[in-house]
Write a protein that holds these residues in place. Structure first.
Motif, mmCIF file in Angstrom:
data_model
loop_
_atom_site.group_PDB
_atom_site.id
_atom_site.type_symbol
_atom_site.label_atom_id
_atom_site.label_comp_id
_atom_site.label_asym_id
_atom_site.label_seq_id
_atom_site.Cartn_x
_atom_site.Cartn_y
_atom_site.Cartn_z
ATOM 1 N N UNK A 82 13.766 -11.627 -5.656
ATOM 2 C CA UNK A 82 14.763 -11.047 -4.749
ATOM 3 C C UNK A 82 16.118 -10.883 -5.550
ATOM 4 N N UNK A 83 16.901 -9.776 -5.732
ATOM 5 C CA UNK A 83 18.063 -9.614 -6.264
ATOM 6 C C UNK A 83 19.201 -9.271 -5.358
ATOM 7 N N UNK A 84 18.986 -9.243 -4.070
ATOM 8 C CA UNK A 84 19.908 -9.095 -3.223
ATOM 9 C C UNK A 84 19.613 -8.366 -1.845
ATOM 10 N N UNK A 85 20.540 -7.807 -1.062
ATOM 11 C CA UNK A 85 20.168 -7.301 0.134
ATOM 12 C C UNK A 85 21.041 -5.970 0.488
ATOM 13 N N UNK A 86 20.303 -4.872 0.242
ATOM 14 C CA UNK A 86 20.944 -3.706 0.188
ATOM 15 C C UNK A 86 21.319 -3.026 1.560
ATOM 16 N N UNK A 87 22.192 -2.164 1.605
ATOM 17 C CA UNK A 87 23.114 -1.772 2.928
ATOM 18 C C UNK A 87 22.817 -0.194 3.070
ATOM 19 N N UNK A 88 22.050 0.657 2.544
ATOM 20 C CA UNK A 88 21.718 1.817 2.928
ATOM 21 C C UNK A 88 20.506 2.140 2.290
ATOM 22 N N UNK A 89 19.525 2.313 3.319
ATOM 23 C CA UNK A 89 17.968 2.609 2.888
ATOM 24 C C UNK A 89 17.309 3.782 3.556
ATOM 25 N N UNK A 90 16.404 3.857 2.972
ATOM 26 C CA UNK A 90 15.182 4.933 3.518
ATOM 27 C C UNK A 90 13.943 4.363 3.871
ATOM 28 N N UNK A 91 13.420 4.801 4.877
ATOM 29 C CA UNK A 91 12.113 4.068 5.392
ATOM 30 C C UNK A 91 10.920 5.039 5.222
ATOM 31 N N UNK A 92 9.921 4.729 4.427
ATOM 32 C CA UNK A 92 8.616 5.533 4.447
ATOM 33 C C UNK A 92 8.869 6.720 3.550
ATOM 34 N N UNK A 93 9.632 7.047 2.574
ATOM 35 C CA UNK A 93 10.119 8.241 1.885
ATOM 36 C C UNK A 93 9.211 8.041 0.382
ATOM 37 N N UNK A 147 0.857 -1.272 0.007
ATOM 38 C CA UNK A 147 -0.106 -0.086 -0.164
ATOM 39 C C UNK A 147 0.841 1.181 -0.028
ATOM 40 N N UNK A 148 1.957 1.227 -0.601
ATOM 41 C CA UNK A 148 2.923 2.261 -0.673
ATOM 42 C C UNK A 148 3.270 2.973 0.431
ATOM 43 N N UNK A 149 3.280 2.024 1.403
ATOM 44 C CA UNK A 149 3.839 2.399 2.981
ATOM 45 C C UNK A 149 5.531 2.689 2.633
ATOM 46 N N UNK A 150 6.119 1.979 2.059
ATOM 47 C CA UNK A 150 7.476 2.451 1.660
ATOM 48 C C UNK A 150 8.491 2.133 2.779
ATOM 49 N N UNK A 151 7.814 1.342 3.844
ATOM 50 C CA UNK A 151 8.839 0.690 4.873
ATOM 51 C C UNK A 151 9.464 -0.392 4.424
ATOM 52 N N UNK A 152 10.785 -0.961 5.065
ATOM 53 C CA UNK A 152 11.388 -2.106 4.618
ATOM 54 C C UNK A 152 11.396 -2.890 5.693
ATOM 55 N N UNK A 161 -0.656 0.636 6.946
ATOM 56 C CA UNK A 161 -0.318 2.025 6.894
ATOM 57 C C UNK A 161 -1.219 2.727 5.826
ATOM 58 N N UNK A 162 -1.442 3.943 6.102
ATOM 59 C CA UNK A 162 -2.430 4.467 5.011
ATOM 60 C C UNK A 162 -1.691 4.904 3.795
ATOM 61 N N UNK A 163 -0.442 4.980 3.372
ATOM 62 C CA UNK A 163 0.342 5.156 2.365
ATOM 63 C C UNK A 163 1.771 5.490 3.056
ATOM 64 N N UNK A 164 2.440 6.357 2.279
ATOM 65 C CA UNK A 164 3.994 6.716 2.434
ATOM 66 C C UNK A 164 3.934 6.904 4.092
ATOM 67 N N UNK A 165 4.856 6.245 4.955
ATOM 68 C CA UNK A 165 5.066 6.429 6.216
ATOM 69 C C UNK A 165 5.869 7.828 6.464
ATOM 70 N N UNK A 166 6.250 8.435 5.574
ATOM 71 C CA UNK A 166 7.070 9.715 5.544
ATOM 72 C C UNK A 166 8.029 9.778 6.837
#
Length: 740
Positions: free
Chosen positions: A80-91, A31-36, A643-648
């Protein structure tokens, strides 16, 4: 996946018994929450997340979003193509999602389209993620610390490989370099930036990766364009990947990587630790040596869980496991950003200039302030004032280095995303809540510069018109400029500047900025009851459709919303707005209409305080309780789309956390919290002894009345409260608030 199965998976990972056991990191991954759901340490620079938004065909149903994909992980995707090490949450804009490790088996394959795998048996808890890679029968587990990640890959017997891909990522930038230092260590960098397509912000992130076992073979690869000559005309190219076995020199390019191959025994585990830095490869190596001197996966995982428990346990709640999962996951999401930027030795990249600074205190980054000044920073001020103090000090240091407070700062770069002057509100609000161990005079000077400078103003580019007219006119407005929205943000910033001026004994400044803050009345249109765009001549925008922008289409005057979403966005003067709208009865009708006509947007910030405005109407706070209860039920849940969308960067989660506690900060710069019926029968907040005089603040709510619509009565330490508000000062003194 069934939400109850999620609960079993996450609680099975918890052994220490703290409140981290209730966190479900999968909430917000749809739902485009954009968390990981990856391994995350509190407020950490590094995190290790599954990356499933590249390639995959039918297995990745949302691959079409890749051109504007701000998420490293989408729950519906299965490739899955890997595990990333620098990530943003809810952006909501793409960046980071880089430095990908991927385990494979069999003959070496270097094309992510081919080496990616479906996966199963996912588990996630704070500081830990694992999954079975079906294509390879490999168990992948990841954990992390502040500046490093650690992966443990358990392989079957035979040839096994670990790939480091520097081409994949969410960032709009390309370009990387790497070099093998030894057979078990590789170093390099990856370019980042152009956040929301602002091309002035570009910066490399440096890394060092170290492997627990020497490989049988190793090397690097580079994607090469293969040009085609058709009748002597060059018409296009097809990508090919060229391996360089044993290559030890520096390799650079847009799409490069490194690989190792092993002969593994059945169920042999190989660990990979990776440290990052925004200063240098030497600092990345020092971060790695400092935080991970050995390969101790289980120890690092437990340390991460303990760090989460230390923070989450500051609030104790009594309720169902389902309620606890929603609440503690919300608190978890609010403690991811801002995150530290400095290295273990204190180095960090200077803001707005080349060079390196050094701090003995935490230097923070990722300030999504248009979102977070509304509730995340007040939450941190209440529960974690020591964290908020460092965040304020970081913002003031940015102003000293660049000349300006941050607006939407990312890794030491100002992206200039969104509108307003939210740092002024955030810092003033923090000071008023009792966080004062920062250079307030420097902060005040930076705020005044933003408020007064007419030309070349990075924070308030609309100041020439705003200072002349008292509002931002709709003339020359771009599709996402939002003249009304910008004006309202400036009014709120000026209100906060006025309150800080008063606290500092600057009476003239207080009067001046408070008068500016009340200029919102010049945008009030009595005929429509809306805050309506005006041109420089003072004429209303015509024609005017208050519902335009409801579906995120551009709407003159408004940012990411419509006139209804901004109708009551004067949080610093709600009583004054009530009178403009015709008094309490008229205000009640119009507030109800916002919800009843579908013009309330739970997924965005401008109107998220509206459910609490009923508290300003005598005898109507029960409507706040009902609205909050309905909104939680409709938009939040213990499932990936919860979540209702991007967690921002935690803003939506913070709305939920406050709402479940039964208190909500009505406005930055105002020390009142609206009171309503909490989700729990009892809440106990452990207050910081370093900042606040009270030991704990308790909220008691009879179990049988959790879903009641009857008017509430509140008592604080045994005395009745006349109005449904409690002050920050009352809370930090400690005591017992009872809801009857």
């Amino acid at each position: 996946m069934n939400k109850f199965l999620f609960g079993l998976l996450l609680t099975s990972c918890s052994a220490l018994g703290g409140n981290s056991q209730y966190v479900n990191p999968f909430i917000g991954t749809s739902n485009f929450g954009a968390t990981h759901p990856g391994a995350q340490y509190p407020n950490a620079l590094a995190s290790v997340s599954p990356f499933n938004v590249a390639h995959g065909g039918e297995q990745n149903k949302f691959e079409k979003d890749a051109a504007w994909n701000s998420r490293v992980y989408i729950h519906e995707n299965r490739y899955l193509t890997g595990f990333s090490h620098l990530n943003l949450s809810g952006v909501g804009c793409p960046d980071a999602g880089v430095l990908l490790l991927m385990p494979t088996t069999g003959p070496l394959e270097l094309d992510a389209r081919e080496y990616g795998s479906s996966y199963s048996n996912e588990q996630a808890s704070p500081g830990y993620y694992s999954a079975q890679l079906n294509k390879y029968a490999v168990k992948a587990e990841v954990t992390s610390s502040l500046r490093t990640g650690l992966s443990r890959f358990t392989f079957p017997a035979g040839q096994s490989n670990v790939l480091l891909n520097l081409g994949l990522g969410l960032t709009n930038e390309t370009g990387a370099s790497l070099k093998w230092v030894s057979e078990q260590e590789v170093e390099g960098s990856r370019m980042l930036g152009t956040f929301c397509y602002h091309d002035e912000d570009v910066r490399p992130v440096f890394f060092v990766a170290r492997f627990s076992k020497a490989p049988k073979t190793f090397g690097v690869w580079k994607k090469m364009p293969r040009y085609q000559n058709v009748e002597a005309d060059w018409i296009g190219y097809n990508d090919s990947i060229k391996p360089y076995p044993g290559y030890r020199q520096l390799l650079s390019g847009d799409d490069i990587g490194a690989w190792l191959s092993f002969d593994t025994r059945e169920q042999e585990a190989i660990e990979v630790k990776l440290g990052i830095s925004f200063v240098s490869m030497e600092n990345a190596r020092e971060n790695l040596d400092t935080e991970q001197p050995g390969f101790e996966f289980d120890k690092l995982r437990i340390e991460a869980q303990k760090a989460w428990d230390a923070l989450l346990d500051r609030v104790e709640v009594e309720g169902s496991d389902e309620q606890k999962t929603l609440f503690y996951t919300a608190l978890y999401h609010s403690l991811i950003h801002p995150n530290i930027l400095q290295d273990a030795n204190g180095d960090y990249p200077l803001m707005g200039q080349q060079g390196v600074g050094n701090s003995k205190q935490n230097r923070y980054t990722v300030y999504s302030l248009w979102d977070t000044h509304r509730n995340v920073h007040p939450l941190l001020s209440l529960l974690y004032p020591e964290l908020q103090a460092d965040m304020v000090r970081s913002a003031v240091a940015m102003a000293k280095e660049s000349g300006w407070l941050p607006k939407w700062e990312l890794y030491g770069m100002e992206t200039q995303v969104m509108v307003g002057d939210p740092a002024t509100a955030m810092i003033a609000d923090s000071y008023l809540r009792g966080i004062r161990d920062f250079d307030v005079n420097a902060a005040y000077g930076a705020m005044v510069r933003a408020a007064e400078q007419r030309e070349h103003n990075l924070l308030r580019p609309e100041n020439p018109d705003y200072l002349t007219l008292g509002y931002v006119p709709v003339d020359d407005e771009g599709p996402y400029d939002g003249s009304v929205a910008t004006s309202l943000e400036y009014y709120l910033a000026d209100f906060n500047l006025a309150q800080l001026a008063l606290a500092l004994g600057k009476q003239e400044d207080h009067d001046k900025y408070l008068a500016r803050a009340l200029n919102y009345r010049t945008l009030f249109d009595a005929d429509t009851g809306m805050l309506r765009p005006k041109n420089r001549k003072g004429e209303w925008l015509t024609p005017f459709d208050p519902e335009l922008g409801r579906n995120f289409e551009p709407a003159p005057g408004y940012i990411e919303g419509n006139a209804w979403n901004y109708r009551f966005y004067v949080p610093h003067d709600t009583p004054g707005l009530i009178q403009l709208l015709g008094g309490p009865e008229a205000f009640l009708r119009q507030l109800d209409a916002t919800f009843d006509t579908g013009n309330f947007d739970m997924g965005n910030e401008p109107d998220i305080t509206y459910p609490f405005l009923y508290n300003y109407l005598e005898g109507q706070s029960w409507r706040t309780s009902r609205r909050v209860r309905e909104l939680i039920a409709a938009h939040f849940g213990n499932h990936p789309g919860g979540l209702p969308g991007n967690d921002d960067t935690g803003t939506m989660s913070t709305w939920l956390a406050f709402s479940m506690l039964g208190i909500y900060p009505v406005s930055p710069g105002m020390m009142d919290y609206a009171l309503f019926r909490p989700s729990f029968s009892k809440v106990k907040i452990h207050l910081s002894a370093e900042y606040y005089p009270g030991k704990q603040f308790v909220i008691e709510n009879p179990v049988g009345d959790l879903d009641s619509d009857k008017p509430e009565a509140f008592t604080l330490n045994g005395r009745s409260i006349d109005k449904p508000f409690v002050t920050h000062e009352d809370i930090i003194k400690g005591g017992v608030l009872k809801v009857k």
